[in-house]
Scaffold this active site. Structure first.
Site, short mmCIF file in Angstrom:
data_model
loop_
_atom_site.label_atom_id
_atom_site.label_comp_id
_atom_site.label_asym_id
_atom_site.label_seq_id
_atom_site.Cartn_x
_atom_site.Cartn_y
_atom_site.Cartn_z
N TYR A 260 -0.90 -4.50 13.53
CA TYR A 260 -1.84 -3.82 12.62
C TYR A 260 -2.92 -3.09 13.42
O TYR A 260 -3.63 -3.70 14.23
CB TYR A 260 -2.48 -4.85 11.70
N ASP B 298 -2.55 -3.38 2.86
CA ASP B 298 -2.98 -3.61 4.24
C ASP B 298 -4.06 -4.68 4.30
O ASP B 298 -4.99 -4.71 3.48
CB ASP B 298 -3.51 -2.32 4.87
N GLU C 120 0.82 -1.22 0.00
CA GLU C 120 0.00 0.00 0.00
C GLU C 120 0.86 1.27 0.00
O GLU C 120 0.48 2.28 -0.58
CB GLU C 120 -0.93 -0.02 1.22
#
Length: 703
Positions: A300, A103, A7
């Site tokens: 994350y 992601d 990303e």
């Protein structure tokens, strides 16, 4: 050879270091058997209505609803160079397959899908699904790549979410703007969120405070109260009767109570606590957390889970050890107790990603490289992780009832038996960040020890005056909580609820409301503006329904799980558009003029607002729109003509007007022609001429 697409460049760099892609090229990194490139976030997005048909440049109610038969994507100008690099890589003959390393969530899936679809590539896709950018996590993920098809349902849900937001936003905004002749921005999620702010403000504005009284007894240091007496005469009687009287302890009850440690952070809870403790906005917290993730310091962040999986037990123990080593939370002498890791392990409550925790990388990291907000968020996550695996907080709650002149007064206190995880809350009170209790706070909630039937003589009584309080305005903390639980009461008990938006999008929704000037920050409070209140006032209930929007989020979740077809979801959105237009059709004409303060000359071709005559121009009444027609403009003045109200009205109505008495310096004659106007999306106006079939004569030649 295979291609990895992440990303952002920072994520690509982390992956490239692990898989051996060290050779820098323009827009990518290359290794012996792999190439790693990146997207810069959303490279491609759905085009605006006028890209489907030029007539949509003008906002006309009769053109609605606008529903693309075939959805088109476009790459933003500032990202085209990177897109063409990706397109070339995606179609290179030597690339055997592509790894989607965006992601690991709904938006990451959409970012990759849009680029892949636009490139025309037919290469097989594999998916890298990781919750940390640590080298070990990347390596394990690359060794266990999943088939791209595994995440087909997630991609479908992402596409439907984006298309639904486009359909509702574009159509509802144009519908109400053209109906009311004022730019009114409507959104699928932001409008119900605004409605909550407006409803809370109504509750506050309409609140009528009531006076009440408490009577407080001082029984040799035992403070007992009789609360909320609304009758002033009754309060006066109790106070005067008890003053100087005897009192007796009727009852003493002691209960042991346990407060379990908090769960680990999901994104929303992290944002709420960062707002409460540091005053940070949800967007600031998300930005800081995302940066920490990209620097391999936390896992994350865009997660809605508050648990870890059972296979992370040893990892969790290592993380706790590293936190204590780095921050010295207990000081240099006291040793931390063994973490109770099993409290945070639950495979059933982890779907796409586990809770947010630090990584072991923090032990060797130089914190001076972090910005202030990043340091604060990392410390908050670290301390909270320790709390979640700490001992229970145990205390004795003591309740005493005292009778005086047949009136019952109550006193409450508590004695801490085991401070447990709450000791770490002291980290945010102490300047040095240590988990050390302030001696001044010890025993602050205790009460004198008494037994039943104990008598007090000549007690002191005091009457105090109070007022009932209105609901508090939303803060970022409480608004996020309300968004998370919106519509919960209407769902079945076992429904997997999502509320308004997702953890990843709620911060953006709040920022949109503020950017649209429908809400404003005042300290920690978020308040609706007058424009926000008016917008909610004119919209139908179904467009501002938190329950309906929460149900859509639930349907998107079901789509991710393969329980709902995309077509079924989109049919529901199209039905909503029909309901919305039916409502617009029923708005009385006098109501549509509520924002009109003076006579207009026409409708703005850019935003649909009303255009008014000013001293030097004809301007759009919508303050957010830059469209205007200058009375003295270079194009017309070159022909010795000024714009008048008749010309402006015709241009706004038809896009052209027939003009006489135009003068040509070159030919030294007057002529007539059709003046045409074009306005771009930024309000910039260009003119052109066309000539009627009948040719002009020279009889009007100047002398």
């Amino acid at each position: 050879m295979y291609l990895v697409i992440a990303e952002k460049p920072s994520v690509s760099k982390a992956i490239a270091e692990v898989i051996g892609a060290s050779k820098k090229e323009e827009g990518y990194l290359e290794g012996k058997s792999c190439i790693v490139s990146w997207c810069f976030g959303h490279l491609a997005e759905y085009v605006p209505p006028d890209s489907y048909d030029e007539r949509f440049t003008r906002w006309l109610y009769e053109d609605l609803p606008i529903i693309p038969e075939e959805w088109k994507l476009a790459v933003s100008k500032d990202k085209k160079e990177q897109f063409y690099i990706l397109k070339k890589l995606l179609n290179r003959p030597d690339i055997e397959f592509v790894v989607n390393a965006c992601d690991a969530g709904r938006e990451g899936e959409l970012i990759f899908k849009h680029v892949y679809d636009l490139s025309g590539s037919k290469k097989p896709v594999k998916r890298l699904w990781i919750s940390s950018l640590e080298s070990s996590s990347i390596l394990e993920g690359m060794e266990h790549l999943k088939a791209g098809e595994t995440y087909h349902n997630l991609a479908e849900a992402a596409v439907c979410r984006a298309q639904a937001d486009w359909l509702v936003g574009m159509n509802a905004t144009r519908a109400y703007t053209t109906k009311y002749f004022k730019k009114l921005a409507v959104g699928r999620v932001q409008t119900p969120t605004l409605a909550m702010l407006v409803e809370r403000q109504k509750q506050i504005s309409g609140f009528k405070k009531e006076k009440y009284f408490n009577v407080v007894l001082d029984c040799d240091g035992l403070i007992a109260e009789k609360k909320k007496i609304f009758d002033v005469e009754e309060a006066e009687r109790v106070w005067k009767t008890c003053q100087g009287s005897e009192a007796i302890v009727e009852k003493v009850e002691s209960k042991e109570k346990t407060v379990k440690p908090p769960k680990l952070y999901d994104l929303t809870t992290l944002q709420r606590e960062a707002n409460r403790i540091y005053g940070m906005t949800a967007q600031q917290t998300l930005n800081a957390a995302q940066s920490l993730y990209e620097q391999k310091l936390i896992t994350y962040p865009r997660t809605d889970s508050q648990y870890l999986t059972s296979d992370m037990e040893e990892t969790a123990k290592q993380v706790i050890r590293k936190i204590h080593e780095k921050y010295q939370l207990m000081g240099p002498f006291d040793q931390p107790k063994t973490p109770e890791v099993k409290k945070v392990l639950n495979d059933k409550k982890v779907s796409d990603h586990h809770a947010i925790i630090p990584t072991v990388e923090l032990a060797e990291f130089d914190f001076s490289k972090l910005r202030e907000w990043e340091q604060k968020i990392l410390f908050l996550i670290a301390v909270h992780t320790v709390e979640a695996m700490g001992e229970d907080h145990v205390f004795m709650e003591i309740e005493v009832e005292v009778r005086c002149q047949d009136e019952i007064f109550k006193a409450k206190g508590k004695v801490v038996k085991q401070i447990g995880w709450k000791l770490y809350e002291e980290c945010f009170k102490n300047d040095d960040g240590l988990a050390i209790e302030n001696p001044a706070d010890a025993g602050k909630d205790s009460i004198p020890k008494v037994e039943a039937d104990h008598k007090f003589y000549n007690v002191s009584a005091v009457k105090t005056e109070h007022f009932t309080a209105p609901p508090k305005p939303y803060s970022e903390d409480t608004l996020l909580a309300a968004m998370e639980t919106a519509g919960n009461k209407e769902f079945e008990e076992d429904t997997e609820k999502k509320g308004l938006g997702t953890p990843a999008t709620r911060a953006g929704i709040i920022e949109k409301l503020i950017a649209s000037q429908y809400a404003v920050r005042k300290g920690k409070q978020i308040l609706p503006t007058e424009d926000g209140k008016v917008l909610i006032d004119i919209l139908p209930d179904f467009l501002k329904s938190a329950t309906m929007t929460a149900e859509w989020e639930n349907q998107l979740l079901e789509m991710e799980q393969g329980k709902m077809a995309p077509g079924q979801f989109m049919t529901g959105i199209e039905k909503l558009l029909s309901m919305m237009l039916n409502h617009c059709d029923s708005i009385p004409e006098e109501e549509t003029r509520r924002f009109q303060k003076k006579e207009s000359v026409g409708t703005c071709p850019v935003c649909g607002g009303l255009v008014y005559e000013g001293k030097k121009n004809f301007y759009c009444g919508n303050r957010a729109c830059d469209f205007c027609l200058w009375k003295e403009n270079k194009y017309l003045q070159s022909m010795e003509k000024d714009m008048d109200a008749r010309m402006a009205a015709e241009l706004l109505k038809n896009g052209s007007v027939h003009v006489k008495d135009l003068y040509s310096r070159k030919k030294d004659l007057y002529f007539e022609a059709d003046l045409h106007m074009e306005a771009d999306e930024n309000g910039r106006v260009t003119f052109s001429l066309s000539f009627p079939k009948k040719k002009t004569t020279k009889k009007n030649k100047r002398k």
